[in-house]
Design a protein around this motif. Structure first.
Motif, PDB file in Angstrom:
ATOM      1  N   LEU A  16       0.821  -1.209   0.000  1.00  0.00           N
ATOM      2  CA  LEU A  16       0.000   0.000   0.000  1.00  0.00           C
ATOM      3  C   LEU A  16       0.856   1.261   0.000  1.00  0.00           C
ATOM      4  CD1 LEU A  16      -2.842  -1.048   2.449  1.00  0.00           C
ATOM      5  CD2 LEU A  16      -2.960  -0.831  -0.030  1.00  0.00           C
ATOM      6  N   LEU A  17       1.953   1.258   0.760  1.00  0.00           N
ATOM      7  CA  LEU A  17       2.850   2.412   0.781  1.00  0.00           C
ATOM      8  C   LEU A  17       3.500   2.642  -0.582  1.00  0.00           C
ATOM      9  CD1 LEU A  17       4.560   1.995   4.257  1.00  0.00           C
ATOM     10  CD2 LEU A  17       2.929   3.762   3.571  1.00  0.00           C
ATOM     11  N   ILE A  18       3.857   1.579  -1.263  1.00  0.00           N
ATOM     12  CA  ILE A  18       4.444   1.708  -2.595  1.00  0.00           C
ATOM     13  C   ILE A  18       3.433   2.304  -3.563  1.00  0.00           C
ATOM     14  CG2 ILE A  18       5.305   0.390  -4.574  1.00  0.00           C
ATOM     15  CD1 ILE A  18       6.692  -1.458  -2.541  1.00  0.00           C
ATOM     16  N   VAL A  19       2.185   1.859  -3.509  1.00  0.00           N
ATOM     17  CA  VAL A  19       1.136   2.396  -4.387  1.00  0.00           C
ATOM     18  C   VAL A  19       0.918   3.877  -4.107  1.00  0.00           C
ATOM     19  CG1 VAL A  19      -1.332   2.293  -4.905  1.00  0.00           C
ATOM     20  CG2 VAL A  19      -0.003   0.189  -4.761  1.00  0.00           C
ATOM     21  N   VAL A  20       0.866   4.258  -2.833  1.00  0.00           N
ATOM     22  CA  VAL A  20       0.686   5.664  -2.482  1.00  0.00           C
ATOM     23  C   VAL A  20       1.865   6.498  -2.981  1.00  0.00           C
ATOM     24  CG1 VAL A  20       0.571   7.271  -0.539  1.00  0.00           C
ATOM     25  CG2 VAL A  20      -0.841   5.217  -0.542  1.00  0.00           C
ATOM     26  N   ALA A  21       3.084   5.976  -2.865  1.00  0.00           N
ATOM     27  CA  ALA A  21       4.267   6.695  -3.336  1.00  0.00           C
ATOM     28  C   ALA A  21       4.233   6.875  -4.849  1.00  0.00           C
ATOM     29  CB  ALA A  21       5.533   5.951  -2.921  1.00  0.00           C
ATOM     30  N   VAL A  22       3.842   5.850  -5.580  1.00  0.00           N
ATOM     31  CA  VAL A  22       3.765   5.951  -7.041  1.00  0.00           C
ATOM     32  C   VAL A  22       2.704   6.964  -7.449  1.00  0.00           C
ATOM     33  CG1 VAL A  22       3.124   4.677  -9.129  1.00  0.00           C
ATOM     34  CG2 VAL A  22       4.683   3.655  -7.482  1.00  0.00           C
ATOM     35  N   ILE A  23       1.560   6.944  -6.802  1.00  0.00           N
ATOM     36  CA  ILE A  23       0.512   7.916  -7.109  1.00  0.00           C
ATOM     37  C   ILE A  23       0.996   9.334  -6.807  1.00  0.00           C
ATOM     38  CG2 ILE A  23      -1.782   8.730  -6.412  1.00  0.00           C
ATOM     39  CD1 ILE A  23      -2.568   5.780  -6.108  1.00  0.00           C
ATOM     40  N   GLY A  24       1.720   9.499  -5.716  1.00  0.00           N
ATOM     41  CA  GLY A  24       2.276  10.809  -5.382  1.00  0.00           C
ATOM     42  C   GLY A  24       3.261  11.304  -6.417  1.00  0.00           C
ATOM     43  N   ILE A  25       4.106  10.424  -6.900  1.00  0.00           N
ATOM     44  CA  ILE A  25       5.082  10.802  -7.934  1.00  0.00           C
ATOM     45  C   ILE A  25       4.368  11.190  -9.224  1.00  0.00           C
ATOM     46  CG2 ILE A  25       6.911   9.891  -9.427  1.00  0.00           C
ATOM     47  CD1 ILE A  25       7.831   8.228  -6.968  1.00  0.00           C
ATOM     48  N   LEU A  26       3.390  10.402  -9.628  1.00  0.00           N
ATOM     49  CA  LEU A  26       2.635  10.730 -10.843  1.00  0.00           C
ATOM     50  C   LEU A  26       1.896  12.056 -10.705  1.00  0.00           C
ATOM     51  CD1 LEU A  26       1.215   7.222 -11.823  1.00  0.00           C
ATOM     52  CD2 LEU A  26       3.078   8.490 -12.914  1.00  0.00           C
ATOM     53  N   ALA A  27       1.327  12.312  -9.532  1.00  0.00           N
ATOM     54  CA  ALA A  27       0.624  13.574  -9.307  1.00  0.00           C
ATOM     55  C   ALA A  27       1.586  14.745  -9.352  1.00  0.00           C
ATOM     56  CB  ALA A  27      -0.105  13.531  -7.969  1.00  0.00           C
ATOM     57  N   SER A  28       2.769  14.590  -8.794  1.00  0.00           N
ATOM     58  CA  SER A  28       3.730  15.694  -8.807  1.00  0.00           C
ATOM     59  C   SER A  28       4.237  15.990 -10.217  1.00  0.00           C
ATOM     60  CB  SER A  28       4.907  15.389  -7.877  1.00  0.00           C
ATOM     61  OG  SER A  28       5.680  14.326  -8.390  1.00  0.00           O
ATOM     62  N   ILE A  29       4.204  15.013 -11.084  1.00  0.00           N
ATOM     63  CA  ILE A  29       4.583  15.231 -12.481  1.00  0.00           C
ATOM     64  C   ILE A  29       3.428  15.886 -13.248  1.00  0.00           C
ATOM     65  CG2 ILE A  29       5.129  14.045 -14.650  1.00  0.00           C
ATOM     66  CD1 ILE A  29       6.651  11.971 -12.960  1.00  0.00           C
ATOM     67  N   ALA A  30       2.194  15.509 -12.954  1.00  0.00           N
ATOM     68  CA  ALA A  30       1.040  15.974 -13.720  1.00  0.00           C
ATOM     69  C   ALA A  30       0.601  17.385 -13.358  1.00  0.00           C
ATOM     70  CB  ALA A  30      -0.123  15.006 -13.528  1.00  0.00           C
ATOM     71  N   VAL A  31       0.767  17.807 -12.119  1.00  0.00           N
ATOM     72  CA  VAL A  31       0.248  19.110 -11.676  1.00  0.00           C
ATOM     73  C   VAL A  31       0.813  20.278 -12.484  1.00  0.00           C
ATOM     74  CG1 VAL A  31       0.255  20.716  -9.728  1.00  0.00           C
ATOM     75  CG2 VAL A  31      -0.454  18.358  -9.391  1.00  0.00           C
ATOM     76  N   PRO A  32       2.111  20.355 -12.766  1.00  0.00           N
ATOM     77  CA  PRO A  32       2.598  21.485 -13.568  1.00  0.00           C
ATOM     78  C   PRO A  32       1.987  21.542 -14.964  1.00  0.00           C
ATOM     79  CG  PRO A  32       4.429  20.403 -12.479  1.00  0.00           C
ATOM     80  CD  PRO A  32       3.224  19.553 -12.254  1.00  0.00           C
ATOM     81  N   TYR A  33       1.756  20.387 -15.562  1.00  0.00           N
ATOM     82  CA  TYR A  33       1.144  20.369 -16.887  1.00  0.00           C
ATOM     83  C   TYR A  33      -0.295  20.866 -16.829  1.00  0.00           C
ATOM     84  CZ  TYR A  33       5.136  17.801 -18.674  1.00  0.00           C
ATOM     85  OH  TYR A  33       6.397  17.449 -19.039  1.00  0.00           O
ATOM     86  N   ILE A  34      -1.032  20.463 -15.819  1.00  0.00           N
ATOM     87  CA  ILE A  34      -2.412  20.915 -15.673  1.00  0.00           C
ATOM     88  C   ILE A  34      -2.464  22.427 -15.484  1.00  0.00           C
ATOM     89  CG2 ILE A  34      -4.443  20.792 -14.179  1.00  0.00           C
ATOM     90  CD1 ILE A  34      -3.683  17.835 -13.679  1.00  0.00           C
ATOM     91  N   THR A  35      -1.559  22.958 -14.676  1.00  0.00           N
ATOM     92  CA  THR A  35      -1.496  24.400 -14.459  1.00  0.00           C
ATOM     93  C   THR A  35      -1.173  25.120 -15.756  1.00  0.00           C
ATOM     94  OG1 THR A  35      -0.743  23.990 -12.202  1.00  0.00           O
ATOM     95  CG2 THR A  35      -0.392  26.191 -13.075  1.00  0.00           C
ATOM     96  N   GLN A  36      -0.257  24.584 -16.511  1.00  0.00           N
ATOM     97  CA  GLN A  36       0.132  25.190 -17.787  1.00  0.00           C
ATOM     98  C   GLN A  36      -1.053  25.206 -18.758  1.00  0.00           C
ATOM     99  OE1 GLN A  36       3.104  23.021 -20.086  1.00  0.00           O
ATOM    100  NE2 GLN A  36       4.298  24.899 -20.217  1.00  0.00           N
ATOM    101  N   TYR A  37      -1.825  24.140 -18.804  1.00  0.00           N
ATOM    102  CA  TYR A  37      -2.978  24.091 -19.698  1.00  0.00           C
ATOM    103  C   TYR A  37      -4.064  25.072 -19.269  1.00  0.00           C
ATOM    104  CZ  TYR A  37      -1.017  20.009 -22.004  1.00  0.00           C
ATOM    105  OH  TYR A  37      -0.205  19.168 -22.715  1.00  0.00           O
ATOM    106  N   ARG A  38      -4.219  25.283 -17.960  1.00  0.00           N
ATOM    107  CA  ARG A  38      -5.187  26.270 -17.478  1.00  0.00           C
ATOM    108  C   ARG A  38      -4.788  27.664 -17.925  1.00  0.00           C
ATOM    109  NH1 ARG A  38      -5.697  26.219 -11.416  1.00  0.00           N
ATOM    110  NH2 ARG A  38      -6.614  28.216 -11.931  1.00  0.00           N
ATOM    111  N   ILE A  39      -3.514  27.994 -17.855  1.00  0.00           N
ATOM    112  CA  ILE A  39      -3.045  29.312 -18.285  1.00  0.00           C
ATOM    113  C   ILE A  39      -3.260  29.485 -19.781  1.00  0.00           C
ATOM    114  CG2 ILE A  39      -0.963  30.730 -18.563  1.00  0.00           C
ATOM    115  CD1 ILE A  39       0.012  29.504 -15.892  1.00  0.00           C
ATOM    116  N   ARG A  40      -2.941  28.471 -20.558  1.00  0.00           N
ATOM    117  CA  ARG A  40      -3.164  28.550 -22.013  1.00  0.00           C
ATOM    118  C   ARG A  40      -4.643  28.730 -22.333  1.00  0.00           C
ATOM    119  NH1 ARG A  40       0.574  23.745 -24.548  1.00  0.00           N
ATOM    120  NH2 ARG A  40       2.581  24.606 -23.902  1.00  0.00           N
ATOM    121  N   SER A  41      -5.494  28.036 -21.619  1.00  0.00           N
ATOM    122  CA  SER A  41      -6.934  28.152 -21.832  1.00  0.00           C
ATOM    123  C   SER A  41      -7.414  29.558 -21.515  1.00  0.00           C
ATOM    124  CB  SER A  41      -7.662  27.137 -20.958  1.00  0.00           C
ATOM    125  OG  SER A  41      -9.041  27.361 -20.976  1.00  0.00           O
TER     126      SER A  41
END
Length: 69
Positions: A16-41
């Motif tokens: 369970l800790l490994i799954v939570v860590a992987v989800i955290g890593i993926l979220a930390s990678i995705a958040v800047p892209y989401i923010t960038q797309y909001r600004i472009r929009s």
């Protein structure tokens, strides 16, 4: 530490800790892209609004012979 029997179902704490860590890593990678797309929009929306205003002013000029005061 008791061994896990084959008929037991569930996840271990480490799994369970490994799954939570992987989800955290993926979220930390995705958040800047989401923010960038909001600004472009937001910018695309502003450009579209300005284009609409320009077209409205041109239509007003063609109808009345001058721009509004």
């Amino acid at each position: 530490m008791p061994l896990k029997r084959r008929d037991q179902k569930g996840f271990t704490l480490i799994e369970l800790l490994i799954v939570v860590a992987v989800i955290g890593i993926l979220a930390s990678i995705a958040v800047p892209y989401i923010t960038q797309y909001r600004i472009r929009s937001y910018n695309a929306s502003a450009v579209a609004d300005l284009r609409t205003l320009r077209n409205s002013l041109e239509a007003y000029f063609l109808e009345h012979g001058s721009y509004p005061h």
